[in-house]
Write a protein that holds these residues in place. Structure first.
Motif, PDB file in Angstrom:
ATOM      1  N   VAL A 282       0.981  -1.121   0.028  1.00  0.00           N
ATOM      2  CA  VAL A 282      -0.099  -0.204  -0.022  1.00  0.00           C
ATOM      3  C   VAL A 282       0.905   1.086   0.029  1.00  0.00           C
ATOM      4  CG1 VAL A 282      -1.353   1.406   1.471  1.00  0.00           C
ATOM      5  CG2 VAL A 282      -1.935  -0.986   1.008  1.00  0.00           C
ATOM      6  N   LYS A 283       1.859   1.175   0.785  1.00  0.00           N
ATOM      7  CA  LYS A 283       2.867   2.446   0.989  1.00  0.00           C
ATOM      8  C   LYS A 283       3.367   2.726  -0.552  1.00  0.00           C
ATOM      9  CE  LYS A 283       6.670   4.219   3.538  1.00  0.00           C
ATOM     10  NZ  LYS A 283       7.449   4.057   4.603  1.00  0.00           N
ATOM     11  N   ARG A 284       3.895   1.687  -1.026  1.00  0.00           N
ATOM     12  CA  ARG A 284       4.842   1.691  -2.364  1.00  0.00           C
ATOM     13  C   ARG A 284       3.693   2.515  -3.543  1.00  0.00           C
ATOM     14  NH1 ARG A 284       7.129  -3.042  -1.048  1.00  0.00           N
ATOM     15  NH2 ARG A 284       5.766  -4.317  -2.144  1.00  0.00           N
ATOM     16  N   GLN A 287       3.308   5.905  -2.815  1.00  0.00           N
ATOM     17  CA  GLN A 287       4.493   6.632  -3.339  1.00  0.00           C
ATOM     18  C   GLN A 287       4.555   6.826  -4.785  1.00  0.00           C
ATOM     19  OE1 GLN A 287       7.422   4.270  -1.559  1.00  0.00           O
ATOM     20  NE2 GLN A 287       7.557   5.509   0.235  1.00  0.00           N
ATOM     21  N   LYS A 288       3.988   5.876  -5.459  1.00  0.00           N
ATOM     22  CA  LYS A 288       3.952   5.971  -7.030  1.00  0.00           C
ATOM     23  C   LYS A 288       3.124   6.787  -7.903  1.00  0.00           C
ATOM     24  CE  LYS A 288       4.654   2.031  -8.919  1.00  0.00           C
ATOM     25  NZ  LYS A 288       4.557   0.487  -9.179  1.00  0.00           N
ATOM     26  N   HIS A 289       1.872   7.236  -7.089  1.00  0.00           N
ATOM     27  CA  HIS A 289       0.779   7.780  -7.665  1.00  0.00           C
ATOM     28  C   HIS A 289       0.411   9.172  -7.377  1.00  0.00           C
ATOM     29  CE1 HIS A 289       0.576   3.407  -8.287  1.00  0.00           C
ATOM     30  NE2 HIS A 289      -0.098   3.691  -9.535  1.00  0.00           N
ATOM     31  N   LEU A 290      -0.121   9.859  -8.120  1.00  0.00           N
ATOM     32  CA  LEU A 290      -0.845  11.164  -7.819  1.00  0.00           C
ATOM     33  C   LEU A 290      -2.466  10.815  -8.265  1.00  0.00           C
ATOM     34  CD1 LEU A 290       1.430  13.845  -9.349  1.00  0.00           C
ATOM     35  CD2 LEU A 290       1.221  13.446  -6.979  1.00  0.00           C
ATOM     36  N   HIS A 386       0.083  15.408  -2.949  1.00  0.00           N
ATOM     37  CA  HIS A 386      -0.441  13.919  -3.252  1.00  0.00           C
ATOM     38  C   HIS A 386      -1.330  14.022  -4.601  1.00  0.00           C
ATOM     39  CE1 HIS A 386       1.021  12.823   0.608  1.00  0.00           C
ATOM     40  NE2 HIS A 386       0.230  13.669   1.173  1.00  0.00           N
ATOM     41  N   THR A 387      -1.584  15.477  -5.096  1.00  0.00           N
ATOM     42  CA  THR A 387      -2.656  15.535  -6.075  1.00  0.00           C
ATOM     43  C   THR A 387      -2.091  16.346  -7.285  1.00  0.00           C
ATOM     44  OG1 THR A 387      -3.438  17.536  -5.196  1.00  0.00           O
ATOM     45  CG2 THR A 387      -4.455  15.384  -4.449  1.00  0.00           C
ATOM     46  N   LEU A 388      -2.544  16.242  -8.408  1.00  0.00           N
ATOM     47  CA  LEU A 388      -2.189  17.028  -9.452  1.00  0.00           C
ATOM     48  C   LEU A 388      -2.476  18.500  -9.373  1.00  0.00           C
ATOM     49  CD1 LEU A 388      -0.841  17.057 -12.368  1.00  0.00           C
ATOM     50  CD2 LEU A 388      -2.961  16.670 -13.279  1.00  0.00           C
TER      51      LEU A 388
END
Length: 520
Positions: A282-284, A287-290, A386-388
């Motif tokens: 879940v953490k990874r 970390q990979k997404h917005l 965390h967001t675009l």
């Protein structure tokens, strides 16, 4: 409001006790009355009270016998004994049973009120102790759960603590989920960390309303500011109850904080020993997404097919951006940034790395206009994005601030300060100080330092460090040199000192900077 039961075989005494004092003013009320011990026990069955005031001599069951029976059923109930005569043996036995007072009839009002005030203080102290015990228990459990999720706790210690803290270890399925709370980009919730334990506590209560038989939910905050959720199940079951629990938690958090909430749920594992694997998954993923839109939704970590792609921009686009920077057209720059990112985002979820790369390129292009760029506002805030939408806001803010400085009236430097600036530019790799420069310029170092501060608006040492960090940033991003080599090349021969200075001026460590910006 504390409830009271009056027990006496004399009706006049019972009626008199009801009106002897203002019970409401003492935060108490008479919930019921009884005429003997047997009647009192029947009324107390399933409905315990805070205080029992009882006569000592009654038919069928004495007051002392009643106290023994009630204490066995409700150990926190308090007692006051009434008696028509003073009898030492009764007093002694009442003290042994732990009664609050032994009052002679007719009851002295002042003594009764003093006894009640004393009990109120006891109740308050007991409530505080209970709250402290509950908070200490939760703090300890959160700490153990965090260490368990991060795999930083010894297996033996975890088993011992898990038994004490009621952490399930014998279920057949374990699954991690995360609730990420994101406010609007222009007002990030910086004080949320102080609120997270309470959010986790309430989420656990809400999620427990959806538990099938043999299942458990535990919630705890992690170091990244997310609320982690442990789903523990017995037997094979679907994910529907977990999704229902997450939806309820998300709805409550969104209502309580006014923020957007996204949920990510990992893959189930079979033993408690494997739970950290589900947490890391879940953490990874996070970390990979917005996230692109403001809708709240639940995502499985295996949903890579929904990931938005990033299209390479033409060099023409960057040429256009550089021209806009030189012209200082703020509205056109903002429009460029919106289009630049929006045409890349085709889905609700997008890969973080390429968008961060592009954002860093745009911000560094603007920072190149400054004589001594300050990178603290560039890299430090990225870890909280965390967001675009948040990423676009950061890029715009950095560029606006840079252009405000760049397009201001050019400073007129004195010949001495011009020499100092030029010397830093050509000799930043060497040891630099006001003392060495003052010898070259034949001026007192204190005077030279004051002159530089007055014209440049910063101290000479800060200017040198900022210039060195600027050069180090370019080497870290655009070369494969090791960190120690980069530090030495810009004038820091002590690697640990270089790390501290870089963190101070850039807001992140050299390692964190390279992790943010992945070279293509």
């Amino acid at each position: 409001m504390r409830n009271v039961l009056l027990v006496d075989d004399e009706p006049l005494i019972v009626e008199g006790m009801k009106s002897i004092i203002d019970w409401n003013a003492n935060n108490m009320y008479i919930t019921d009355t009884a005429h003997n011990g047997v009647d009192a026990l029947a009324k107390l069955d399933g409905s315990p009270v805070d205080l029992v005031i009882t006569d000592i001599m009654m038919p069928q069951m004495t007051g002392l016998e009643l106290i023994r029976e009630v204490k066995a059923r409700s150990p926190f109930t308090k007692f006051i004994i009434l008696s028509g005569y003073e009898e030492f043996n009764y007093v002694r036995e009442g003290i042994t049973l732990g009664v609050e007072n032994y009052l002679l009839k007719p009851v002295n009002i002042d003594e009764l009120e003093a006894t009640i005030k004393h009990m109120q203080l006891d109740w308050e102290r007991e409530e505080v102790r209970q709250i402290q015990m509950d908070q200490s228990w939760r703090i300890l459990r959160n700490n153990v759960l965090q260490r368990w999720a991060n795999e930083t706790i010894d297996a033996k210690e975890f088993r011992e603590r898990a038994q004490l803290l009621e952490i399930p270890m014998s279920k057949s399925s374990y699954c991690a989920a995360a609730l990420r709370i994101v406010s609007e980009p222009d007002h990030e919730m910086n004080d949320l960390q102080y609120y997270e334990p309470k959010i986790a506590e309430q989420c656990e209560v809400i999620g427990s309303n959806h538990l099938p038989d043999g299942c458990e939910i535990l919630c705890f905050p992690n170091q990244e500011g997310d609320i982690m959720v442990l789903f523990a199940s017995s037997g094979i079951g679907g994910e529907e109850w977990q999704h229902n629990a997450l939806r309820s938690m998300k709805q409550w958090i969104a209502t309580d904080t006014g923020a957007c909430v996204w949920s990510v749920i990992g893959q189930p594992v079979q033993t408690y020993l494997e739970f950290p694997q589900s947490c890391n998954e879940v953490k990874r993923w996070l970390q990979k997404h917005l996230f692109v839109d403001s809708e709240t939704f639940i995502v499985n970590t295996n949903s890579e097919a929904e990931l938005g792609t990033f299209h390479e921009q033409h060099e023409l686009a960057m040429d256009q951006f550089h021209k806009l920077l030189r012209d200082g057209e703020i509205l056109e720059i903002d429009r460029f940034i919106n289009v630049f990112f929006d045409i890349q985002a085709e889905e609700s979820l997008i890969a973080r790395t390429p968008f961060f790369n592009s954002a860093i390129q745009l911000m560094l292009a603007a920072k190149d206009l400054e004589k001594t760029p300050d990178y603290g506002g560039v890299f430090g805030p990225l870890s909280k994005i965390h967001t675009l939408g948040g990423l676009k806001q950061l890029v715009k803010r950095v560029i606006h601030q840079t252009l405000d400085t760049y397009h201001a009236i050019e400073k007129e430097y004195s010949p001495h300060v011009m020499v100092m600036l030029d010397f830093v530019k050509n000799h930043y790799k060497e040891e630099l100080s006001l003392k060495t420069l003052s010898q070259k310029l034949d001026l007192h170092p204190n005077y030279l330092g004051q002159l530089f501060q007055q014209e440049e608006g910063t101290s000479f040492s800060d200017y040198v460090n900022q210039y060195r960090i600027e050069r180090a940033t370019h080497l870290l991003l655009y070369s494969d040199k090791k960190t120690a080599e980069v530090g030495a090349e810009v004038g820091y021969w002590d690697t640990s000192y270089f790390y501290r200075q870089f963190k101070k001026y850039a807001g992140v460590s050299p390692t964190e900077l390279r992790a943010m910006y992945m070279k293509k």
